[in-house]
Write a protein that holds these residues in place. Structure first.
Motif, PDB file in Angstrom:
ATOM      1  N   GLY B  98       1.890   7.170  -4.476  1.00  0.00           N
ATOM      2  CA  GLY B  98       1.682   6.496  -5.423  1.00  0.00           C
ATOM      3  C   GLY B  98       2.814   5.253  -4.922  1.00  0.00           C
ATOM      4  N   LEU B  99       3.518   5.292  -3.946  1.00  0.00           N
ATOM      5  CA  LEU B  99       4.280   4.070  -3.668  1.00  0.00           C
ATOM      6  C   LEU B  99       3.483   3.219  -2.795  1.00  0.00           C
ATOM      7  CD1 LEU B  99       7.984   5.502  -3.145  1.00  0.00           C
ATOM      8  CD2 LEU B  99       7.027   4.264  -5.089  1.00  0.00           C
ATOM      9  N   ARG B 100       2.340   3.815  -2.369  1.00  0.00           N
ATOM     10  CA  ARG B 100       1.135   2.983  -1.579  1.00  0.00           C
ATOM     11  C   ARG B 100       1.957   2.614  -0.340  1.00  0.00           C
ATOM     12  NH1 ARG B 100      -2.573   0.693  -5.094  1.00  0.00           N
ATOM     13  NH2 ARG B 100      -3.698   0.257  -3.113  1.00  0.00           N
ATOM     14  N   ARG B 161      -3.820   0.324   1.632  1.00  0.00           N
ATOM     15  CA  ARG B 161      -2.622   0.636   1.470  1.00  0.00           C
ATOM     16  C   ARG B 161      -2.351   1.875   0.840  1.00  0.00           C
ATOM     17  NH1 ARG B 161       1.336  -3.060   4.087  1.00  0.00           N
ATOM     18  NH2 ARG B 161      -0.250  -4.015   5.172  1.00  0.00           N
ATOM     19  N   LEU B 198       3.669  -6.384   4.243  1.00  0.00           N
ATOM     20  CA  LEU B 198       3.823  -7.232   2.848  1.00  0.00           C
ATOM     21  C   LEU B 198       4.754  -7.407   1.999  1.00  0.00           C
ATOM     22  CD1 LEU B 198       0.469  -5.476   1.186  1.00  0.00           C
ATOM     23  CD2 LEU B 198       0.632  -7.425   2.763  1.00  0.00           C
ATOM     24  N   MET B 199       5.570  -6.367   1.882  1.00  0.00           N
ATOM     25  CA  MET B 199       6.941  -6.464   1.190  1.00  0.00           C
ATOM     26  C   MET B 199       7.699  -5.350   1.839  1.00  0.00           C
ATOM     27  SD  MET B 199       6.800  -6.967  -2.940  1.00  0.00           S
ATOM     28  CE  MET B 199       8.054  -7.809  -3.133  1.00  0.00           C
ATOM     29  N   ILE B 210      11.471  -0.620  -5.521  1.00  0.00           N
ATOM     30  CA  ILE B 210      10.439   0.209  -5.371  1.00  0.00           C
ATOM     31  C   ILE B 210      10.888   1.643  -6.029  1.00  0.00           C
ATOM     32  CG2 ILE B 210      11.472   0.976  -2.993  1.00  0.00           C
ATOM     33  CD1 ILE B 210       8.727   0.993  -2.064  1.00  0.00           C
ATOM     34  N   GLY B 211       9.620   2.261  -6.801  1.00  0.00           N
ATOM     35  CA  GLY B 211       9.995   3.533  -7.216  1.00  0.00           C
ATOM     36  C   GLY B 211      10.538   3.433  -8.769  1.00  0.00           C
ATOM     37  N   HIS B 222      -0.897   2.604 -13.010  1.00  0.00           N
ATOM     38  CA  HIS B 222      -0.456   2.576 -11.498  1.00  0.00           C
ATOM     39  C   HIS B 222      -1.501   3.689 -10.786  1.00  0.00           C
ATOM     40  CE1 HIS B 222       3.422   0.119 -12.391  1.00  0.00           C
ATOM     41  NE2 HIS B 222       2.442  -0.323 -11.270  1.00  0.00           N
ATOM     42  N   ASP B 228      -8.909   2.795  -7.301  1.00  0.00           N
ATOM     43  CA  ASP B 228      -9.600   1.595  -6.691  1.00  0.00           C
ATOM     44  C   ASP B 228      -9.144   1.478  -5.311  1.00  0.00           C
ATOM     45  OD1 ASP B 228     -10.648   0.759  -9.208  1.00  0.00           O
ATOM     46  OD2 ASP B 228      -9.686  -1.376  -9.042  1.00  0.00           O
TER      47      ASP B 228
END
Lengths: 98, 391
Positions: B98-100, B161, B198-199, B210-211, B222, B228
Motif C-alpha cells: 500500500g505504501l508502494r 513501485r 524517488l522520495m 508517509i502512511g 489509493h 494500475d
C-alpha cells in the motif's frame, strides 16, 4: 466533494509530499473538555506552550494569547502544568457540554 | 560474457543473488525451510562481502516492519521467509504494498499449520495474493536465482513501485542441489542499476509524510492506483525478462508453454511440478500422446489474456493447485483460470486438481495417469478433485 482528487492525480502510496500539513487537518472536534484561559492569573511562564502536544497554544508577541480550538484535543496537560499566580491557575478545563 | 557454473541449492542460489544485488538493508528472521537464505547472507555480511546493514529482528512481523522502515528511508531492501513467518508478516505485507515500497522478498513455499508441517505447498504465498505484491514462482534453483535479480528491476520500475515476492518450493527446490549458471557480480550490478527511491525520509530538504490516514475519502483511490501498478507490471516483467534473455541468453515471460501449441490434453501448474511434468510430456510425446504444459511463472499480476489465448485450442485442461481455498470451488489457480477462460468464445473443458499439500509427493506416474485420464475422457469437466490423497 468536487475538490477531491481522482486516483491518477494522487501521490505514490498516499504520500503527502510536503511537511507541516497537520495544520490543515482539523482535529479539535474530538475534544470533550476545553482549556479556559484567565490572563489575570498568568505569569507568562509559557509552560503550557512548551507542554502542549499539538501546538494549540497561541502566542502573540511572546505572550500567551489563547488556544487554537481547531487543534486542541482537550488533554488538559496545559492546565495540569500551569503554576498560576499565588496557586490560582490561569488555565482550567471545562467540560464541552457546559 | 562468461557465466559461472556452480552447484547450488535453491536457498544458496537465492542467497547468492542477494549478495550480488548487495542491498542496503536486509531484515530477516530464520524459519525452515528458508533459514539458509538469510543465514548464508548474514555470513556474507560478517565476511564483509556486502555493504548491507543486516537487521536481526525478533520476529517476521518485525522483519517486514524493519524492511518497510528502511525502504521508506530510501534503502534498497530485501528479506526472506516461509510459511508461518510469512503469515506473521501478513499485516505488514499489505502495508508494504500500500505504501508502494519496492521490497524484494524470497519466500520458500511451505504449508501452513495446523497440523504443523514443514514441507512444500503454496498456501503460504497464495494467502498473500490479494495484498498487491508481484508474485513470481520458480520451477528450479536457476529460475529462483534469475528471478531474484529481475525482481529488483521490476519492483523499482517507476510504473510499478510494488514489492515483489519470488518463491521456490520448500525442500524440493530450496534444498535440492542443481547445476546453475550464475553471473559475475559486475553483470548483476549493471543489470539492476542504481536505486532511485524517488522520495525518501532521510532527505531532509524534502520532508514528506508517509502512511497518513485515508478514510472514506481517499482509501479507495489509493487501492485503485495499485491496480494500475499491477497492470503496468505485466509489461515491465516481460521487458525485464526479455532484457535478461538478451544479455544472459535465458529469457523470461509471464507464462511458459511447453509442447502446448498442438496439445490435445494439457495441465497447468506452478513451481517445481512443472519440471516433473515436462519429463512426463517428453515420454508421452514419444508414444504419440499430444500432451502439453502451461507453466504460470507470474501469478500476480495474473496474466489473464495470455493464459486464455494459450489454452483456447486445447480440448481438455487439468489445473493443478498446490494449495486449496477451503470452502471455495477449487484452488486459487483453478478459479483464476476458469474465470480467465469464461470470456473466450473457444475454451477447453477444464477440471481442477488439488495436490501435494504438506509436501505430499507428486510423481511421474501420477502426472502420466492424469494425462491418460484426460485423453480417455475420464476427467469430469468443471469438477474439483484431490490428487494423491487417501479417500
Amino acid at each position: 466533494m468536487s475538490e477531491l482528487k481522482k486516483y491518477k492525480e494522487l501521490a505514490l502510496g498516499g504520500n503527502i509530499e510536503k511537511g507541516g500539513t497537520a495544520v490543515d487537518f482539523k482535529t479539535g472536534d474530538w475534544r470533550s473538555s476545553r482549556p479556559v484561559y484567565n490572563p489575570e492569573n498568568c505569569i507568562q511562564c509559557l509552560f503550557c506552550w512548551v507542554y502542549c502536544p499539538d501546538s494549540a497554544v497561541i502566542l502573540k508577541d511572546g505572550k500567551v494569547a489563547g488556544f487554537n480550538l481547531e487543534h486542541c484535543k482537550g488533554c488538559g496537560i496545559c492546565a495540569h502544568e500551569c503554576p498560576g499566580k499565588k496557586k490560582v491557575k490561569a488555565i482550567v478545563m471545562e467540560e464541552e457540554v457546559k | 560474457m562468461q557465466k559461472i557454473i556452480l552447484a547450488k541449492t535453491g536457498n544458496e542460489a537465492m542467497a547468492l543473488a542477494m549478495k550480488q544485488v548487495n542491498p542496503d538493508v536486509v531484515a530477516a528472521y530464520p524459519i525452515t525451510p528458508a533459514t539458509e537464505i538469510v543465514q548464508i547472507f548474514s555470513q556474507y555480511v560478517a565476511d564483509g562481502e556486502v555493504k548491507t546493514e543486516f537487521v536481526a529482528v525478533e520476529s517476521e512481523h518485525s522483519a517486514m516492519s524493519a524492511c518497510i522502515g528502511s525502504c521508506a528511508a530510501g534503502a534498497r531492501t530485501m528479506t526472506g521467509t516461509s510459511s508461518q513467518g510469512l503469515a506473521l508478516m501478513y499485516e505488514m505485507i499489505y502495508i508494504a504494498a500500500g505504501l508502494r515500497l519496492p521490497i524484494v522478498m524470497a519466500d520458500v513455499n511451505r504449508a501452513l499449520s495446523a497440523p504443523i508441517n514443514i514441507h512444500c505447498d503454496h498456501s503460504d504465498s497464495m494467502g498473500c495474493r490479494d495484498a498487491g505484491w508481484v508474485h513470481i514462482f520458480s520451477e528450479n534453483a536457476q529460475e529462483a536465482y534469475d528471478s531474484m535479480i529481475q525482481a529488483v528491476r521490476i519492483a523499482e520500475h517507476k510504473d510499478v513501485r510494488l514489492p515483489v515476492m519470488v518463491t521456490t518450493d520448500g525442500f524440493i527446490i530450496s534444498h535440492g542441489m542443481e547445476r546453475i549458471d550464475t553471473l559475475p557480480d559486475a553483470e548483476v550490478q549493471n543489470f539492476i542499476g542504481k536505486y532511485d527511491p524517488l522520495m525518501h525520509l532521510l532527505d531532509v530538504k524534502k520532508p514528506f509524510t508517509i502512511g497518513a490516514i485515508n478514510l472514506t475519502d481517499y482509501y479507495f483511490e489509493h487501492r485503485r492506483a495499485m491496480v494500475d501498478a499491477q497492470n503496468n507490471s505485466l509489461k515491465v516483467i516481460k521487458e525485464v525478462g526479455a532484457e535478461f534473455g538478451k544479455k544472459f541468453d535465458t529469457g523470461y515471460g509471464l507464462i511458459e508453454k511447453y509442447q502446448l501449441d498442438d496439445a490435445e490434453v494439457a495441465i497447468v501448474a506452478l513451481g517445481s511440478t512443472c519440471g516433473t511434468a515436462k519429463v512426463v510430456i517428453d515420454q508421452l510425446r514419444a508414444k504419440g500422446v499430444k500432451a502439453g504444459l502451461l507453466k504460470i511463472r507470474v501469478f500476480r499480476p495474473f496474466p489473464t489474456e495470455e493464459i486464455a489465448k494459450a489454452l483456447e485450442n486445447i480440448k481438455t485442461v487439468a489445473v493443478l493447485d498446490r494449495s486449496d481455498s477451503v470452502g471455495g470451488f477449487g484452488g486459487p489457480v483453478f478459479t483464476e483460470i476458469r474465470s480467465a477462460l469464461y470470456g473466450s468464445a473457444k475454451r477447453p473443458q477444464i477440471a481442477g486438481f488439488v495436490y501435494g499439500l504438506g509436501g505430499r509427493e507428486i510423481d511421474m506416474e501420477q502426472i502420466e495417469g492424469l494425462f491418460m485420464d484426460l485423453k480417455a475422457g475420464k476427467v469430469k469437466a468443471d469438477s474439483v478433485s484431490y490428487l494423491g490423497v487417501r479417500e
